[in-house]
Motif scaffolding. Structure first.
Motif, PDB file in Angstrom:
ATOM      1  N   UNK A   1      12.798 -11.437  -3.370  1.00  0.00           N
ATOM      2  CA  UNK A   1      13.783 -12.577  -2.820  1.00  0.00           C
ATOM      3  C   UNK A   1      13.004 -13.225  -1.649  1.00  0.00           C
ATOM      4  N   UNK A   2      12.055 -12.474  -0.932  1.00  0.00           N
ATOM      5  CA  UNK A   2      11.296 -13.151  -0.068  1.00  0.00           C
ATOM      6  C   UNK A   2      10.440 -13.940  -0.745  1.00  0.00           C
ATOM      7  N   UNK A   3       9.657 -14.014  -1.860  1.00  0.00           N
ATOM      8  CA  UNK A   3       8.948 -14.835  -2.487  1.00  0.00           C
ATOM      9  C   UNK A   3       9.786 -16.096  -3.220  1.00  0.00           C
ATOM     10  N   UNK A   4      10.939 -15.919  -3.356  1.00  0.00           N
ATOM     11  CA  UNK A   4      11.901 -17.052  -3.979  1.00  0.00           C
ATOM     12  C   UNK A   4      12.103 -17.747  -2.616  1.00  0.00           C
TER      13      UNK A   4
ATOM     14  N   UNK B   1      16.374  -1.333   2.804  1.00  0.00           N
ATOM     15  CA  UNK B   1      17.952  -1.232   2.462  1.00  0.00           C
ATOM     16  C   UNK B   1      17.932  -1.139   1.034  1.00  0.00           C
ATOM     17  N   UNK B   2      17.177  -1.716   0.254  1.00  0.00           N
ATOM     18  CA  UNK B   2      17.015  -1.856  -1.176  1.00  0.00           C
ATOM     19  C   UNK B   2      15.763  -1.658  -1.970  1.00  0.00           C
ATOM     20  N   UNK B   3      15.540  -1.692  -3.039  1.00  0.00           N
ATOM     21  CA  UNK B   3      14.443  -1.499  -3.964  1.00  0.00           C
ATOM     22  C   UNK B   3      13.513  -2.678  -3.362  1.00  0.00           C
ATOM     23  N   UNK B   4      12.111  -2.079  -2.858  1.00  0.00           N
ATOM     24  CA  UNK B   4      11.070  -2.897  -2.450  1.00  0.00           C
ATOM     25  C   UNK B   4      10.730  -4.108  -3.365  1.00  0.00           C
ATOM     26  N   UNK B   5      10.952  -3.908  -4.494  1.00  0.00           N
ATOM     27  CA  UNK B   5      10.408  -4.865  -5.544  1.00  0.00           C
ATOM     28  C   UNK B   5      11.655  -5.963  -5.481  1.00  0.00           C
ATOM     29  N   UNK B   6      12.724  -5.784  -5.291  1.00  0.00           N
ATOM     30  CA  UNK B   6      13.721  -6.550  -5.160  1.00  0.00           C
ATOM     31  C   UNK B   6      13.848  -7.661  -3.834  1.00  0.00           C
ATOM     32  N   UNK B   7      13.289  -6.748  -2.732  1.00  0.00           N
ATOM     33  CA  UNK B   7      13.180  -7.447  -1.251  1.00  0.00           C
ATOM     34  C   UNK B   7      11.916  -8.509  -1.497  1.00  0.00           C
ATOM     35  N   UNK B   8      10.945  -8.070  -2.026  1.00  0.00           N
ATOM     36  CA  UNK B   8       9.893  -8.980  -2.166  1.00  0.00           C
ATOM     37  C   UNK B   8      10.091 -10.012  -3.169  1.00  0.00           C
TER      38      UNK B   8
ATOM     39  N   UNK C   1      10.704 -14.149   7.138  1.00  0.00           N
ATOM     40  CA  UNK C   1       9.840 -13.128   7.534  1.00  0.00           C
ATOM     41  C   UNK C   1      10.870 -11.976   8.273  1.00  0.00           C
ATOM     42  N   UNK C   2      11.847 -12.326   8.624  1.00  0.00           N
ATOM     43  CA  UNK C   2      12.896 -11.588   9.436  1.00  0.00           C
ATOM     44  C   UNK C   2      13.665 -10.875   8.055  1.00  0.00           C
ATOM     45  N   UNK C   3      13.912 -11.784   7.039  1.00  0.00           N
ATOM     46  CA  UNK C   3      14.664 -11.096   6.094  1.00  0.00           C
ATOM     47  C   UNK C   3      13.683 -10.123   5.269  1.00  0.00           C
ATOM     48  N   UNK C   4      12.557 -10.270   5.176  1.00  0.00           N
ATOM     49  CA  UNK C   4      11.762  -9.505   4.626  1.00  0.00           C
ATOM     50  C   UNK C   4      11.468  -8.219   5.381  1.00  0.00           C
TER      51      UNK C   4
ATOM     52  N   UNK D   1      21.928 -14.675   1.984  1.00  0.00           N
ATOM     53  CA  UNK D   1      20.874 -15.281   2.854  1.00  0.00           C
ATOM     54  C   UNK D   1      19.859 -15.927   1.983  1.00  0.00           C
ATOM     55  N   UNK D   2      19.519 -15.479   0.851  1.00  0.00           N
ATOM     56  CA  UNK D   2      18.737 -16.477  -0.074  1.00  0.00           C
ATOM     57  C   UNK D   2      19.149 -17.910  -0.130  1.00  0.00           C
ATOM     58  N   UNK D   3      20.347 -17.929  -0.450  1.00  0.00           N
ATOM     59  CA  UNK D   3      21.121 -19.297  -0.899  1.00  0.00           C
ATOM     60  C   UNK D   3      21.150 -20.095   0.387  1.00  0.00           C
TER      61      UNK D   3
END
Length: 183
Positions: free
Chosen positions: A62-65, A53-60, A44-47, A25-27
């Motif tokens: 990837x969202x910021x990326x 689903x996974x670690x909130x830090x990783x989700x955040x 926003x939908x991704x976030x 998704x991120x790519x």
């Protein structure tokens, strides 16, 4: 080509969300930005979908990326086409208000009402990823009211695959002999 690209990217982004393919998704999202910048709404939908689903830090992260990649790509596109400003921001809110208050006919109102019922009927029973991804509909609708041309079908392509998926469950339930999906 443009409209097909929007439909294709939204469908692929939704597939990635449903399958939990966060990296894919991120790519894919930066490529989607090149087709239509408002596809950034799917970050926003991704976030929301990836949260839990996974670690909130990783989700955040990837969202910021995704947001940073949008800022870079959008900035590069604006810089590249800086000498060609185009027509500027299109503003159609008065026309939209006029259409919805003065011109809307029963032939428009009935299908719109049916679509809304199909989308939101038993919303709480729909798949979690669809419920969370539907957050895209709210800002899209605001952007549609401000910058969309009334009666132009292509303005719904950003949310059409999502809306279609939201209606499928209810439509399947209307077919006799097909059991409802287990929640």
């Amino acid at each position: 080509v443009y409209d097909f690209g929007v439909l294709m990217f939204v469908t692929l982004l939704l597939l990635c969300l449903q399958r939990g393919w966060a990296l894919a998704f991120a790519l894919l999202l930066p490529l989607a930005f090149l087709t239509k910048e408002t596809l950034v709404l799917y970050a926003g939908a991704f976030f929301l979908v990836d949260l839990g689903r996974r670690d909130p830090g990783r989700t955040a992260a990837l969202f910021l990326l995704q947001i940073a990649s949008f800022a870079v790509i959008h900035g590069l596109v604006r810089a590249h086409f800086g000498t060609n400003p185009g027509f500027g921001h299109e503003y159609y809110l008065p026309e939209q208000i006029y259409f919805f208050t003065e011109q809307i006919s029963i032939s428009w109102l009935i299908p719109m009402t049916v679509a809304l019922v199909l989308i939101f009927h038993r919303f709480g029973e729909k798949d979690l990823f669809l419920r969370r991804a539907s957050i895209v509909i709210v800002p899209w609708f605001v952007l549609f009211l401000v910058g969309g041309v009334e009666k132009e079908l292509r303005v719904v392509f950003e949310v059409f695959p999502l809306v279609l998926l939201l209606t499928i469950d209810i439509l399947v339930r209307l077919v006799p002999g097909i059991p409802a999906r287990a929640a």
